[in-house]
Design a protein around this motif. Structure first.
Motif, PDB file in Angstrom:
ATOM      1  N   PHE A 188       0.827  -1.213   0.000  1.00 57.57           N
ATOM      2  CA  PHE A 188       0.000   0.000   0.000  1.00 57.57           C
ATOM      3  C   PHE A 188       0.859   1.260   0.000  1.00 57.57           C
ATOM      4  O   PHE A 188       0.526   2.248  -0.663  1.00 57.57           O
ATOM      5  N   LEU A 189       1.966   1.246   0.725  1.00 59.66           N
ATOM      6  CA  LEU A 189       2.857   2.404   0.747  1.00 59.66           C
ATOM      7  C   LEU A 189       3.493   2.628  -0.623  1.00 59.66           C
ATOM      8  O   LEU A 189       3.576   3.769  -1.105  1.00 59.66           O
ATOM      9  N   CYS A 190       3.962   1.548  -1.242  1.00 64.01           N
ATOM     10  CA  CYS A 190       4.583   1.671  -2.572  1.00 64.01           C
ATOM     11  C   CYS A 190       3.566   2.126  -3.612  1.00 64.01           C
ATOM     12  O   CYS A 190       3.876   2.967  -4.472  1.00 64.01           O
ATOM     13  N   ALA A 191       2.349   1.581  -3.548  1.00 63.71           N
ATOM     14  CA  ALA A 191       1.311   1.971  -4.501  1.00 63.71           C
ATOM     15  C   ALA A 191       0.920   3.429  -4.317  1.00 63.71           C
ATOM     16  O   ALA A 191       0.709   4.155  -5.296  1.00 63.71           O
ATOM     17  N   SER A 192       0.827   3.868  -3.078  1.00 62.54           N
ATOM     18  CA  SER A 192       0.490   5.269  -2.806  1.00 62.54           C
ATOM     19  C   SER A 192       1.562   6.205  -3.341  1.00 62.54           C
ATOM     20  O   SER A 192       1.262   7.239  -3.961  1.00 62.54           O
ATOM     21  N   ALA A 193       2.830   5.840  -3.125  1.00 61.56           N
ATOM     22  CA  ALA A 193       3.929   6.651  -3.651  1.00 61.56           C
ATOM     23  C   ALA A 193       3.895   6.686  -5.174  1.00 61.56           C
ATOM     24  O   ALA A 193       4.103   7.744  -5.791  1.00 61.56           O
ATOM     25  N   ALA A 194       3.637   5.553  -5.795  1.00 60.75           N
ATOM     26  CA  ALA A 194       3.590   5.493  -7.258  1.00 60.75           C
ATOM     27  C   ALA A 194       2.448   6.339  -7.811  1.00 60.75           C
ATOM     28  O   ALA A 194       2.604   7.003  -8.851  1.00 60.75           O
ATOM     29  N   ARG A 195       1.300   6.340  -7.142  1.00 57.05           N
ATOM     30  CA  ARG A 195       0.190   7.179  -7.588  1.00 57.05           C
ATOM     31  C   ARG A 195       0.584   8.651  -7.561  1.00 57.05           C
ATOM     32  O   ARG A 195       0.318   9.402  -8.500  1.00 57.05           O
ATOM     33  N   ASN A 196       1.209   9.064  -6.478  1.00 60.06           N
ATOM     34  CA  ASN A 196       1.604  10.465  -6.356  1.00 60.06           C
ATOM     35  C   ASN A 196       2.648  10.855  -7.402  1.00 60.06           C
ATOM     36  O   ASN A 196       2.552  11.920  -8.026  1.00 60.06           O
ATOM     37  N   TYR A 197       3.637   9.988  -7.602  1.00 63.71           N
ATOM     38  CA  TYR A 197       4.662  10.290  -8.598  1.00 63.71           C
ATOM     39  C   TYR A 197       4.092  10.245 -10.016  1.00 63.71           C
ATOM     40  O   TYR A 197       4.513  11.017 -10.889  1.00 63.71           O
ATOM     41  N   GLY A 198       3.160   9.345 -10.263  1.00 65.64           N
ATOM     42  CA  GLY A 198       2.538   9.271 -11.584  1.00 65.64           C
ATOM     43  C   GLY A 198       1.756  10.520 -11.917  1.00 65.64           C
ATOM     44  O   GLY A 198       1.830  11.052 -13.033  1.00 65.64           O
ATOM     45  N   ARG A 199       0.998  11.009 -10.934  1.00 63.62           N
ATOM     46  CA  ARG A 199       0.249  12.245 -11.146  1.00 63.62           C
ATOM     47  C   ARG A 199       1.189  13.425 -11.361  1.00 63.62           C
ATOM     48  O   ARG A 199       0.931  14.295 -12.200  1.00 63.62           O
ATOM     49  N   ARG A 200       2.270  13.465 -10.587  1.00 69.06           N
ATOM     50  CA  ARG A 200       3.231  14.554 -10.746  1.00 69.06           C
ATOM     51  C   ARG A 200       3.902  14.480 -12.123  1.00 69.06           C
ATOM     52  O   ARG A 200       4.144  15.520 -12.755  1.00 69.06           O
ATOM     53  N   PHE A 201       4.196  13.297 -12.593  1.00 66.53           N
ATOM     54  CA  PHE A 201       4.791  13.104 -13.910  1.00 66.53           C
ATOM     55  C   PHE A 201       3.876  13.664 -14.992  1.00 66.53           C
ATOM     56  O   PHE A 201       4.304  14.430 -15.866  1.00 66.53           O
ATOM     57  N   VAL A 202       2.599  13.308 -14.934  1.00 70.74           N
ATOM     58  CA  VAL A 202       1.628  13.795 -15.918  1.00 70.74           C
ATOM     59  C   VAL A 202       1.509  15.318 -15.835  1.00 70.74           C
ATOM     60  O   VAL A 202       1.517  16.022 -16.854  1.00 70.74           O
ATOM     61  N   ALA A 203       1.407  15.833 -14.624  1.00 71.13           N
ATOM     62  CA  ALA A 203       1.239  17.278 -14.438  1.00 71.13           C
ATOM     63  C   ALA A 203       2.457  18.049 -14.926  1.00 71.13           C
ATOM     64  O   ALA A 203       2.315  19.134 -15.520  1.00 71.13           O
ATOM     65  N   ASN A 204       3.660  17.518 -14.708  1.00 74.67           N
ATOM     66  CA  ASN A 204       4.873  18.215 -15.140  1.00 74.67           C
ATOM     67  C   ASN A 204       4.901  18.418 -16.655  1.00 74.67           C
ATOM     68  O   ASN A 204       5.377  19.442 -17.150  1.00 74.67           O
ATOM     69  N   VAL A 205       4.387  17.434 -17.390  1.00 78.28           N
ATOM     70  CA  VAL A 205       4.324  17.566 -18.840  1.00 78.28           C
ATOM     71  C   VAL A 205       3.365  18.703 -19.215  1.00 78.28           C
ATOM     72  O   VAL A 205       3.666  19.523 -20.097  1.00 78.28           O
ATOM     73  N   LEU A 206       2.224  18.762 -18.557  1.00 78.72           N
ATOM     74  CA  LEU A 206       1.242  19.808 -18.847  1.00 78.72           C
ATOM     75  C   LEU A 206       1.778  21.184 -18.451  1.00 78.72           C
ATOM     76  O   LEU A 206       1.473  22.184 -19.114  1.00 78.72           O
ATOM     77  N   VAL A 207       2.544  21.256 -17.384  1.00 78.59           N
ATOM     78  CA  VAL A 207       3.153  22.518 -16.982  1.00 78.59           C
ATOM     79  C   VAL A 207       4.081  23.015 -18.086  1.00 78.59           C
ATOM     80  O   VAL A 207       4.046  24.199 -18.477  1.00 78.59           O
ATOM     81  N   GLU A 208       4.928  22.139 -18.580  1.00 77.01           N
ATOM     82  CA  GLU A 208       5.878  22.523 -19.630  1.00 77.01           C
ATOM     83  C   GLU A 208       5.139  22.971 -20.899  1.00 77.01           C
ATOM     84  O   GLU A 208       5.514  23.962 -21.538  1.00 77.01           O
ATOM     85  N   GLU A 209       4.095  22.255 -21.253  1.00 75.55           N
ATOM     86  CA  GLU A 209       3.349  22.611 -22.470  1.00 75.55           C
ATOM     87  C   GLU A 209       2.621  23.935 -22.312  1.00 75.55           C
ATOM     88  O   GLU A 209       2.581  24.744 -23.250  1.00 75.55           O
ATOM     89  N   SER A 210       2.062  24.198 -21.145  1.00 76.94           N
ATOM     90  CA  SER A 210       1.318  25.436 -20.935  1.00 76.94           C
ATOM     91  C   SER A 210       2.240  26.650 -20.890  1.00 76.94           C
ATOM     92  O   SER A 210       1.802  27.773 -21.170  1.00 76.94           O
TER      93      SER A 210
END
Length: 212
Positions: A188-210
């Protein structure tokens, strides 16, 4: 794909260590009945002997365990979604609106009408990722996501294998109950960390594009 392979290669030693530690704890708790630091250090030293069979086999075992599940299956293990598990599937309908760093108006003006379908969102997001994949913030977030995603997937496999092995072993009842619970917490800890990093990864791409 080349970026994925490069980042996975950098993550490999951490995965080997994670797997080795889990094996050491499993042997110490279930077979030796000792979970103290001295016992763990002794077993760890035996596992990591330079010319030892286990140490030589750890990289192969890690490759096999992370390769048993595909990217979609790993995403399902992390995000607990069946149909659209990849984080990019919610890039514009959800994640874009939650990150204050993203200029939503600028992004909409550049891209026009944004898709609502999960697969179409992921497809559009992936095209944006390919434009900005060389940016340091995106590479770091991508690497962290790949690592924690593989840790979560490995934890899920270990939870199934080691929990069953513990239950059928001659370990004390407290170990048969407590150790699988610890494995579940690890997952559960690893999955929670992966969810947070995955969302940040997606958001970082959108930040760069915007901002580009």
């Amino acid at each position: 794909m080349q970026t994925d392979k490069y980042l996975k290669a950098r993550n490999a030693p951490l995965l080997w260590s994670f797997l080795g530690i889990n094996i050491a704890v499993f042997v110490a708790v279930v077979f030796s009945g000792k979970a103290d630091l001295a016992s763990l250090n002794e077993i760890w030293s035996q596992i990591t002997i330079k010319d030892g069979i286990v140490a030589a086999g750890l990289p192969v075992l890690a490759v096999v365990m992370t390769g048993v599940l595909g990217d979609i299956a790993k995403a399902r293990i992390v995000f607990w979604r069946i149909r659209t598990p990849l984080p990019g599937c919610r890039a514009f309908s959800h994640l874009m609106l939650q990150d204050p760093r993203i200029d939503v108006a600028a992004l909409t003006a550049k891209l026009g009408e944004l898709p609502g379908d999960g697969h179409q969102q992921n497809s559009l997001w992936y095209r944006l990722y390919k434009k900005h994949c060389d940016k340091l913030t995106i590479e770091q977030a991508h690497r962290a996501y790949l690592l924690t995603r593989d840790l979560a997937a490995t934890s899920a496999v270990l939870l199934c294998l080691f929990a069953v092995a513990t239950v059928v072993s001659n370990a004390p009842p407290s170990v048969k109950t407590g150790y699988p619970l610890c494995l579940a917490v690890q997952y559960f800890l690893c999955a929670s960390a992966a969810r947070n990093y995955g969302r940040r990864f997606v958001a970082n791409v959108l930040v760069e594009e915007s901002r580009s």
